[in-house]
Design an enzyme around this catalytic site. Structure first.
Site, mmCIF file in Angstrom:
data_model
loop_
_atom_site.group_PDB
_atom_site.id
_atom_site.type_symbol
_atom_site.label_atom_id
_atom_site.label_comp_id
_atom_site.label_asym_id
_atom_site.label_seq_id
_atom_site.Cartn_x
_atom_site.Cartn_y
_atom_site.Cartn_z
ATOM 1 N N SER A 138 25.012 -37.696 -17.704
ATOM 2 C CA SER A 138 26.343 -37.943 -17.493
ATOM 3 C C SER A 138 26.477 -39.292 -16.366
ATOM 4 O O SER A 138 25.463 -39.590 -15.903
ATOM 5 C CB SER A 138 27.177 -37.010 -16.910
ATOM 6 O OG SER A 138 26.809 -36.657 -15.632
ATOM 7 N N LYS A 139 27.892 -39.930 -16.297
ATOM 8 C CA LYS A 139 27.853 -40.949 -15.195
ATOM 9 C C LYS A 139 27.515 -40.300 -14.037
ATOM 10 O O LYS A 139 26.870 -41.124 -13.084
ATOM 11 C CB LYS A 139 29.329 -41.366 -15.257
ATOM 12 C CG LYS A 139 29.846 -42.255 -16.403
ATOM 13 C CD LYS A 139 30.739 -43.321 -15.967
ATOM 14 C CE LYS A 139 30.793 -44.307 -16.791
ATOM 15 N NZ LYS A 139 32.323 -44.408 -17.422
#
Ligand code: GLU
Length: 499
Positions: A261-262
């Site tokens: 994920s970011k």
């Protein structure tokens, strides 16, 4: 090339990114495999920019992709900035071609214009959701007669083109990695292939281009498996030969649970790692290390071998690629990178570490770096380690933490005394070299009853400014007498100030 290569037909492979963000590991590996297959078979590797989703296009992303591929050594034979016989290689410059093909599909009864407004589609989806049905186009315009549709088009009514998926039977599509995949046709939607702005969706554009560009092997992410049957139906509707399709496994976050994920990407950066190619470059990773590392994730044979590009070209096999997702392991990246750094010829390593010194405002000559590289090589994991390990060679002075100058088991005044004594020994040597300094200081260690680590520890911190450094006496010889004496003098002063 060996006999194996000669028996293969030259492949035409492509890397077809959308310029919607940074070039990441998944893309880099897809490009690498496509490159390896092309080179292994004496074929061509093509870069095609899939920019038809104009709203998502990020300025600069295309350039970053091209720079990233070149940095990785994945030089493409055909592409937007190099041209080639099947250009243009940017999809927004090929829109007429897609229009022609969309019309062909309509004429052959494989596609139809759809005039449904966004409002109607929203209502339709909401009603489907309320009935707990999967949202899909309900086929209203599929029932229009060609004459009615033609009239509405002539009247200037806004429309898209949808592909008419068969309703009966199943689509069997062959993925080179997974074998035959069979999906019931009744589960499919009539996907939009041409949007109302006249630009195609991926489904049409990629199929047309892969055909027009004579792509023999489509290597792409397994994220496309869901729409794979649609794509196969489009290719078959045109009556074209299918390429060999290989859907590459995805990368999972280091824990193996889910995709990066970011937030995790940001965490990785703090730790000196990244999933983005441009960061990897800045963090001091080498293309050799990155290619070796990401190439082996999904390679499908249990080898951890250190390989350069030529060796990868020889050994790569599209037949052994694995469908299982691979968890990103940054420790392995460090391992491969350090190993490749050690394999680099000195002049090459000098050229690669120099920018890190320049960026830090240090002017490091090739001559001096050439002397230093053998002292650093074994200790480096990333190229920027060179600056951390060896910045002191080039600084006018160093500013060690005063506490680090105090030898283990001793206090500041005693350490100052030792530093002073060391200074006296060295100042007495007009040509301060390893051969003269080391025996003299070892003799002092003997007679003083101190231990080597105490004396050399003070000297190391005084001269290099750090507790860990390349071999001390070899380093001193490169730094030179004048700077060594000045740094020792400064260390005596610093120690004297500690109360
Ligand atoms: N433009 C697609 C993407 O970036 C490429 C898919 C493909 O390789 O066909 O995901």
């Amino acid at each position: 090339m060996d006999i194996y290569t000669l028996t293969l037909t030259p492949a035409r492979t492509r890397f077809a990114p959308s310029p919607t963000g940074h070039l990441h590991l998944g893309g880099a590996r897809t490009a690498l495999y496509a490159y390896l297959l092309a080179k292994q078979t004496g074929g061509k590797f093509i870069l095609r920019i899939e920019d038809t989703d104009v709203k998502r296009t990020v300025p600069g992303a295309e350039q970053e992709i091209m720079d990233g591929l070149r940095w990785l050594g994945l030089e493409y034979d055909e592409g937007p900035d190099v041209g080639g016989p099947c250009g243009p290689y940017r999809q927004t410059e090929r829109r007429d071609l897609y229009n022609v093909h969309a019309s062909r599909l309509v004429q052959s009864g494989h596609a139809y214009p759809c005039f449904c407004t966004p409002e109607r589609l929203t209502q339709m989806r909401e009603a489907q959701q309320a009935r707990k049905e999967a949202p899909r186009y309900d086929g209203l315009c599929r029932k229009l007669t060609p004459e009615d549709a033609a009239k509405r088009i002539a009247a200037g009514e806004r429309h898209v083109i949808r592909f008419k998926m068969p309703h009966e039977g199943a689509t069997v599509a062959r993925d080179h990695i997974r074998g035959d995949i069979s999906v019931e046709n009744k589960n499919f939607d009539d996907a939009v292939v041409l949007k109302s702005d006249g630009l195609p969706t991926y489904h049409l554009a990629a199929m047309v281009d892969d055909h027009e560009m004579q792509i023999t092997h489509v290597l792409r992410s397994s994220e496309w498996l869901g729409t794979f049957p649609l794509h196969v139906n489009i290719v078959r509707a045109f009556g074209w030969d299918e390429p060999i399709w290989a859907h590459l496994s995805v990368f999972l976050k280091p824990s193996g649970k889910g995709k990066m994920s970011k937030r995790e990407a940001a965490e990785a950066i703090k730790d000196g790692h990244s999933i983005f190619v441009k960061d990897l470059l800045e963090l001091g990773f080498t293309p050799e290390g990155v290619n070796n590392w990401c190439g082996l994730m999904g390679w499908g044979v249990p080898e951890d071998d250190v390989m350069n590009m030529d060796q990868m070209i020889q050994r790569f096999s599209i037949d052994s690629l694995t469908p299982s997702p691979a968890a990103i392991n940054f420790a392995k990246l460090d391992h491969f990178n350090g190993t490749h750094i050690r394999l680099l010829p000195t002049a090459d390593l000098v050229a690669r570490i120099k920018p890190f010194f320049t960026r830090a405002g240090l002017s490091a000559s090739d001559e001096m770096l050439t002397q230093i590289v053998p002292l650093l090589r074994e200790r480096m994991v990333t190229l920027d380690d060179a600056l951390e390990l060896a910045g002191f060679f080039f600084r006018e002075s160093v500013s060690p933490n005063a506490q680090d100058l105090i030898a283990k088991g001793l206090d500041a005044p005693r350490s100052a005394e030792i530093a002073r004594r060391v200074y006296q020994i060295l100042v007495g040597q007009p040509a301060l070299s390893q051969a003269s300094a080391e025996p003299a200081l070892r003799a002092y260690v003997e007679e003083s009853g101190l231990n080597v680590n105490q004396v050399f520890g003070i000297l190391r911190v005084a001269v290099t400014g750090q507790k860990i450094s390349p071999p001390l006496f070899e380093s001193m010889e490169i730094i030179g007498r004048e700077k060594i004496l000045a740094r020792l003098d400064a260390a005596v002063n610093a120690l004297s100030k500690i109360v």
